[in-house]
Motif scaffolding. Structure first.
Motif, PDB file in Angstrom:
ATOM      1  N   LEU A  33     -13.667  13.728 -37.843  1.00 34.91           N
ATOM      2  CA  LEU A  33     -14.053  12.573 -38.657  1.00 34.91           C
ATOM      3  C   LEU A  33     -12.968  11.510 -38.619  1.00 34.91           C
ATOM      4  CD1 LEU A  33     -15.410  14.551 -41.731  1.00 34.91           C
ATOM      5  CD2 LEU A  33     -16.789  13.069 -40.280  1.00 34.91           C
ATOM      6  N   LEU A  34     -11.743  11.932 -38.865  1.00 36.80           N
ATOM      7  CA  LEU A  34     -10.616  11.001 -38.924  1.00 36.80           C
ATOM      8  C   LEU A  34     -10.414  10.285 -37.598  1.00 36.80           C
ATOM      9  CD1 LEU A  34      -7.189  11.766 -40.536  1.00 36.80           C
ATOM     10  CD2 LEU A  34      -7.268  10.985 -38.192  1.00 36.80           C
ATOM     11  N   SER A  35     -10.625  10.999 -36.492  1.00 41.09           N
ATOM     12  CA  SER A  35     -10.364  10.438 -35.169  1.00 41.09           C
ATOM     13  C   SER A  35     -11.504   9.585 -34.646  1.00 41.09           C
ATOM     14  CB  SER A  35     -10.093  11.571 -34.173  1.00 41.09           C
ATOM     15  OG  SER A  35     -11.236  12.408 -34.047  1.00 41.09           O
ATOM     16  N   GLY A  36     -12.636   9.561 -35.360  1.00 44.45           N
ATOM     17  CA  GLY A  36     -13.775   8.788 -34.899  1.00 44.45           C
ATOM     18  C   GLY A  36     -14.580   9.482 -33.818  1.00 44.45           C
ATOM     19  N   LEU A  37     -14.278  10.757 -33.530  1.00 43.27           N
ATOM     20  CA  LEU A  37     -15.029  11.499 -32.515  1.00 43.27           C
ATOM     21  C   LEU A  37     -16.376  11.969 -33.037  1.00 43.27           C
ATOM     22  CD1 LEU A  37     -12.119  13.647 -31.010  1.00 43.27           C
ATOM     23  CD2 LEU A  37     -13.263  11.703 -29.924  1.00 43.27           C
ATOM     24  N   ASN A  38     -16.466  12.167 -34.349  1.00 43.09           N
ATOM     25  CA  ASN A  38     -17.724  12.618 -34.953  1.00 43.09           C
ATOM     26  C   ASN A  38     -17.878  11.979 -36.325  1.00 43.09           C
ATOM     27  OD1 ASN A  38     -20.091  14.070 -35.505  1.00 43.09           O
ATOM     28  ND2 ASN A  38     -18.939  15.804 -36.357  1.00 43.09           N
ATOM     29  N   PRO A  39     -17.996  10.653 -36.379  1.00 45.81           N
ATOM     30  CA  PRO A  39     -18.013   9.953 -37.676  1.00 45.81           C
ATOM     31  C   PRO A  39     -19.380   9.977 -38.338  1.00 45.81           C
ATOM     32  CG  PRO A  39     -18.124   8.363 -35.911  1.00 45.81           C
ATOM     33  CD  PRO A  39     -18.080   9.713 -35.249  1.00 45.81           C
ATOM     34  N   ARG A  40     -19.788  11.131 -38.826  1.00 52.32           N
ATOM     35  CA  ARG A  40     -21.108  11.257 -39.450  1.00 52.32           C
ATOM     36  C   ARG A  40     -20.944  11.459 -40.960  1.00 52.32           C
ATOM     37  NH1 ARG A  40     -24.516  15.678 -36.344  1.00 52.32           N
ATOM     38  NH2 ARG A  40     -22.667  16.913 -36.874  1.00 52.32           N
ATOM     39  N   PRO A  41     -21.667  10.686 -41.761  1.00 51.72           N
ATOM     40  CA  PRO A  41     -21.547  10.815 -43.216  1.00 51.72           C
ATOM     41  C   PRO A  41     -21.823  12.222 -43.728  1.00 51.72           C
ATOM     42  CG  PRO A  41     -22.719   8.801 -42.659  1.00 51.72           C
ATOM     43  CD  PRO A  41     -22.546   9.556 -41.377  1.00 51.72           C
ATOM     44  N   LEU A  42     -22.829  12.900 -43.168  1.00 58.24           N
ATOM     45  CA  LEU A  42     -23.163  14.244 -43.644  1.00 58.24           C
ATOM     46  C   LEU A  42     -22.015  15.210 -43.403  1.00 58.24           C
ATOM     47  CD1 LEU A  42     -25.170  16.236 -44.838  1.00 58.24           C
ATOM     48  CD2 LEU A  42     -26.116  16.565 -42.536  1.00 58.24           C
ATOM     49  N   SER A  43     -21.383  15.096 -42.256  1.00 56.46           N
ATOM     50  CA  SER A  43     -20.236  15.960 -41.962  1.00 56.46           C
ATOM     51  C   SER A  43     -19.103  15.717 -42.947  1.00 56.46           C
ATOM     52  CB  SER A  43     -19.758  15.711 -40.528  1.00 56.46           C
ATOM     53  OG  SER A  43     -18.659  16.531 -40.207  1.00 56.46           O
ATOM     54  N   LEU A  44     -18.879  14.453 -43.310  1.00 52.15           N
ATOM     55  CA  LEU A  44     -17.848  14.124 -44.296  1.00 52.15           C
ATOM     56  C   LEU A  44     -18.142  14.785 -45.634  1.00 52.15           C
ATOM     57  CD1 LEU A  44     -15.404  12.497 -45.297  1.00 52.15           C
ATOM     58  CD2 LEU A  44     -16.931  10.561 -45.653  1.00 52.15           C
ATOM     59  N   VAL A  45     -19.377  14.684 -46.099  1.00 51.38           N
ATOM     60  CA  VAL A  45     -19.753  15.280 -47.385  1.00 51.38           C
ATOM     61  C   VAL A  45     -19.582  16.792 -47.339  1.00 51.38           C
ATOM     62  CG1 VAL A  45     -21.662  15.687 -48.971  1.00 51.38           C
ATOM     63  CG2 VAL A  45     -21.317  13.411 -48.012  1.00 51.38           C
ATOM     64  N   LEU A  46     -20.014  17.425 -46.256  1.00 46.80           N
ATOM     65  CA  LEU A  46     -19.925  18.881 -46.150  1.00 46.80           C
ATOM     66  C   LEU A  46     -18.476  19.362 -46.199  1.00 46.80           C
ATOM     67  CD1 LEU A  46     -22.644  19.621 -43.426  1.00 46.80           C
ATOM     68  CD2 LEU A  46     -22.780  20.083 -45.885  1.00 46.80           C
ATOM     69  N   HIS A  47     -17.603  18.674 -45.488  1.00 45.86           N
ATOM     70  CA  HIS A  47     -16.203  19.108 -45.495  1.00 45.86           C
ATOM     71  C   HIS A  47     -15.527  18.804 -46.822  1.00 45.86           C
ATOM     72  CE1 HIS A  47     -15.430  20.774 -41.542  1.00 45.86           C
ATOM     73  NE2 HIS A  47     -16.264  19.878 -41.042  1.00 45.86           N
ATOM     74  N   PHE A  48     -15.922  17.728 -47.482  1.00 45.97           N
ATOM     75  CA  PHE A  48     -15.333  17.461 -48.785  1.00 45.97           C
ATOM     76  C   PHE A  48     -15.748  18.538 -49.785  1.00 45.97           C
ATOM     77  CE2 PHE A  48     -14.328  15.359 -52.728  1.00 45.97           C
ATOM     78  CZ  PHE A  48     -13.167  14.668 -52.420  1.00 45.97           C
ATOM     79  N   PHE A  49     -17.010  18.940 -49.730  1.00 46.15           N
ATOM     80  CA  PHE A  49     -17.464  20.032 -50.578  1.00 46.15           C
ATOM     81  C   PHE A  49     -16.723  21.319 -50.239  1.00 46.15           C
ATOM     82  CE2 PHE A  49     -21.032  17.466 -52.006  1.00 46.15           C
ATOM     83  CZ  PHE A  49     -21.275  17.980 -53.263  1.00 46.15           C
ATOM     84  N   ALA A  50     -16.489  21.555 -48.946  1.00 48.19           N
ATOM     85  CA  ALA A  50     -15.793  22.770 -48.540  1.00 48.19           C
ATOM     86  C   ALA A  50     -14.370  22.804 -49.091  1.00 48.19           C
ATOM     87  CB  ALA A  50     -15.769  22.870 -47.012  1.00 48.19           C
ATOM     88  N   VAL A  51     -13.674  21.652 -49.032  1.00 44.42           N
ATOM     89  CA  VAL A  51     -12.325  21.585 -49.604  1.00 44.42           C
ATOM     90  C   VAL A  51     -12.382  21.840 -51.112  1.00 44.42           C
ATOM     91  CG1 VAL A  51     -10.355  20.083 -50.055  1.00 44.42           C
ATOM     92  CG2 VAL A  51     -11.459  20.026 -47.821  1.00 44.42           C
ATOM     93  N   ALA A  52     -13.378  21.250 -51.780  1.00 44.49           N
ATOM     94  CA  ALA A  52     -13.503  21.425 -53.232  1.00 44.49           C
ATOM     95  C   ALA A  52     -13.775  22.887 -53.585  1.00 44.49           C
ATOM     96  CB  ALA A  52     -14.629  20.539 -53.766  1.00 44.49           C
ATOM     97  N   ILE A  53     -14.687  23.529 -52.849  1.00 43.68           N
ATOM     98  CA  ILE A  53     -14.996  24.942 -53.111  1.00 43.68           C
ATOM     99  C   ILE A  53     -13.773  25.810 -52.845  1.00 43.68           C
ATOM    100  CG2 ILE A  53     -16.388  26.900 -52.297  1.00 43.68           C
ATOM    101  CD1 ILE A  53     -18.632  24.831 -51.768  1.00 43.68           C
ATOM    102  N   TYR A  54     -13.044  25.481 -51.765  1.00 44.60           N
ATOM    103  CA  TYR A  54     -11.816  26.210 -51.455  1.00 44.60           C
ATOM    104  C   TYR A  54     -10.804  26.068 -52.599  1.00 44.60           C
ATOM    105  CZ  TYR A  54      -7.476  27.390 -48.974  1.00 44.60           C
ATOM    106  OH  TYR A  54      -6.270  27.937 -48.602  1.00 44.60           O
ATOM    107  N   GLY A  55     -10.658  24.840 -53.112  1.00 46.53           N
ATOM    108  CA  GLY A  55      -9.734  24.620 -54.218  1.00 46.53           C
ATOM    109  C   GLY A  55     -10.159  25.316 -55.486  1.00 46.53           C
ATOM    110  N   VAL A  56     -11.467  25.272 -55.790  1.00 48.00           N
ATOM    111  CA  VAL A  56     -11.975  25.939 -56.986  1.00 48.00           C
ATOM    112  C   VAL A  56     -11.802  27.448 -56.864  1.00 48.00           C
ATOM    113  CG1 VAL A  56     -14.067  26.469 -58.298  1.00 48.00           C
ATOM    114  CG2 VAL A  56     -13.595  24.125 -57.596  1.00 48.00           C
ATOM    115  N   GLY A  57     -12.056  27.981 -55.665  1.00 49.60           N
ATOM    116  CA  GLY A  57     -11.888  29.426 -55.462  1.00 49.60           C
ATOM    117  C   GLY A  57     -10.469  29.874 -55.723  1.00 49.60           C
ATOM    118  N   ARG A  58      -9.512  29.060 -55.309  1.00 49.78           N
ATOM    119  CA  ARG A  58      -8.101  29.393 -55.577  1.00 49.78           C
ATOM    120  C   ARG A  58      -7.809  29.405 -57.067  1.00 49.78           C
ATOM    121  NH1 ARG A  58      -4.128  27.161 -51.891  1.00 49.78           N
ATOM    122  NH2 ARG A  58      -3.540  25.781 -53.596  1.00 49.78           N
ATOM    123  N   LEU A  59      -8.458  28.485 -57.801  1.00 50.41           N
ATOM    124  CA  LEU A  59      -8.226  28.408 -59.247  1.00 50.41           C
ATOM    125  C   LEU A  59      -8.854  29.579 -59.985  1.00 50.41           C
ATOM    126  CD1 LEU A  59      -8.839  24.600 -59.829  1.00 50.41           C
ATOM    127  CD2 LEU A  59      -6.644  25.779 -59.798  1.00 50.41           C
TER     128      LEU A  59
END
Length: 494
Positions: free
Chosen positions: A447-473
């Motif tokens: 996403l950052l490099s512009g190789l796969n700049p798709r909005p859905l991919s951005l949302v999915l990875h942001f959710f994944a980071v959030a779930i990862y963070g919540v799981g740690r908590l």
């Protein structure tokens, strides 16, 4: 014990990103024209005509381009190669000297190839960039661009911005139907709600007018014409302090380096075979003074201890050398006011925090969109058809632009230090998630490099980071003693 404050903050961040992304992706129209249109801005003047025809004192053109930076030069070459008569007016044709616009992501390089401009990164001592290295609290992780599916020369490129722009200008001017002129555009010429051309001062100060059925404004972040064509909402979240480190080696060769420092990130990347660009982000608009020595003290006492030890001495030497530059970091969402006969592009139209180096990728992607839109139009004098095509541009550009813009803003906020425990948890979760490697780093880096700049991919990875963070908590689970206590309130930060 579960940090409910952090839990709530992470969930709120996810919802906030989803809402922001839907705002960016949804098409917005605000057609201007006719008797009931928005009043003209100061930068627009009515044009005079003879027998209903516009005539140029310097000869007719199909397209006038205001500005010959990265966007303007690339656009001039692209439209000129398609057979359009292009008149480019640039305020200063000497080589620019800037501290930003020096890192082209691989996605941007692919657009250069698509436009036939890839040779513009040759013969300027440009350096190949293969990914990033993140540093935080003495730990580091390497994030490589997923380039396996591309040909061998595809990578990021870093360089002196001015050298790159001069190569682009030379490439555009080499076409016989592209005229590159030094001059300062003072206003757009309007007739009955349609932009017909520009008024400008030539290099020797002579007042001139130029006419064309399409005028494209690409005069950069300091544009004095953007208010005529959009509703600018410019935010300045921080400033970059720029230094050049000489004759030193980065810990990870051919990689950009991001130090998650306090109060905000510090960037390093090569701009030639012997020079490393350092950009120190300083939050807010007020920065330490260079003239009275406050900046030198800030860099040596606050920033230097956070710099990787391999380049610490070179960092101090760059400070002592004294060539310290500053640049406000502007962010401006695309808020077009569609106007017949005119279009905004580049930083005059849309800016994002430069932390992720996505500006040139967005600009080049926009040029590809516009080129493909205009190709079927043989005659740009067909004003109603041209207007419809130009309005489509704003919608077609959004998937790429909104993804890169949203990611830049989100990463800057996450990467900045904060005394708030919730934000600390989010920052650490993001660093640890990217450190997992594999699909956990490849997706965000794509996403950052512009190789796969798709909005859905951005949302999915942001959710994944959030779930990862919540799981740690949530680990370990709440103790029996905590269950007997009052349930803490959840504070949500938007």
């Amino acid at each position: 014990m579960v940090d409910y404050c952090a839990f709530g903050w992470i969930l709120a961040a996810v919802l906030g990103l989803a809402i922001a992304l839907s705002f960016f992706v949804s098409p917005r129209r605000n057609r201007r024209g006719g008797a009931d249109s928005t009043p003209r801005s100061e930068g627009v003047r009515s044009s005079s005509t003879t027998n209903g025809e516009c005539r140029s004192v310097d000869g007719d053109a199909d397209v006038i381009i205001v500005g010959a930076g990265v966007a303007g030069s690339a656009l001039a070459h692209t439209l000129g190669k398609d057979g359009r008569l292009v008149h480019v007016i640039e305020r200063d044709l000497t080589e620019p000297d800037r501290i930003v616009g020096e890192l082209l992501q691989p996605g941007g390089y692919l657009k250069l190839i698509e436009l036939g401009l890839q040779d513009c990164v040759e013969e300027i001592d440009a350096q190949k960039v293969y990914g990033y290295a993140l540093f935080k609290d003495g730990k580091n992780t390497q994030l490589s661009y997923p380039l396996e599916k591309f040909q061998s020369d595809v990578s990021g490129r870093s360089f002196h911005n001015g050298r790159f722009i001069q190569r682009m200008r030379e490439k555009a001017a080499s076409l016989p139907n592209v005229r590159l002129e030094q001059g300062t555009v003072t206003s757009l010429l309007e007739e009955k709600g349609t932009i017909k051309g520009v008024q400008y001062k030539s290099k020797n100060g002579e007042e001139k007018t130029a006419y064309a059925p399409l005028t494209i404004v690409c005069d950069g972040c300091f544009s004095n014409l953007r208010r005529s064509l959009c509703k600018p909402m410019v935010d300045v979240p921080s400033c970059f302090v720029g230094l050049v480190l000489e004759n030193c080696q980065l810990p990870f060769a051919n990689h950009g380096h991001v130090v998650l420092g306090d109060p905000s990130p510090i960037l390093f990347y090569p701009i030639s075979s012997t020079e490393i660009r350092c950009l120190v982000d300083v939050p807010g608009q007020k920065i330490p003074s260079i003239s009275n020595g406050e900046m030198e003290k800030y860099l040596k006492t606050i920033v230097a201890p956070q710099v990787p030890p391999q380049i610490h001495d070179a960092f101090i030497a760059a400070i002592d050398k004294g060539n310290i530059r500053t640049m406000p970091n502007r962010s401006m969402p695309a808020a077009p006011q569609p106007t017949p006969g005119a279009l905004l592009m580049g930083d005059a139209f849309n800016m994002r925090h430069p932390l992720t180096g996505g500006g040139m990728t967005v600009a080049l992607s926009d040029i590809v969109v516009l080129r493909n839109l205009l190709k079927p139009l043989k005659d740009l004098n067909d004003a109603p058809t041209l207007c419809k095509y130009l309005e489509s541009f704003y919608t077609l550009r959004k998937p790429v632009a909104s993804t890169i813009n949203t990611l830049a803003g989100a990463l800057y906020k996450v990467f900045c230090a904060s005394p708030d425990q919730a934000r600390k948890e989010m920052r650490q979760a993001c660093f640890d998630y990217l450190s997992l490697g594999g699909i956990f780093s490849n997706g965000p880096v794509s996403l950052l490099s512009g190789l796969n700049p798709r909005p859905l991919s951005l949302v999915l990875h942001f959710f994944a980071v959030a779930i990862y963070g919540v799981g740690r908590l949530l680990l370990p689970f709440p103790s029996q003693q905590m269950k007997q206590n009052k349930t803490p309130s959840i504070h949500i930060f938007l």
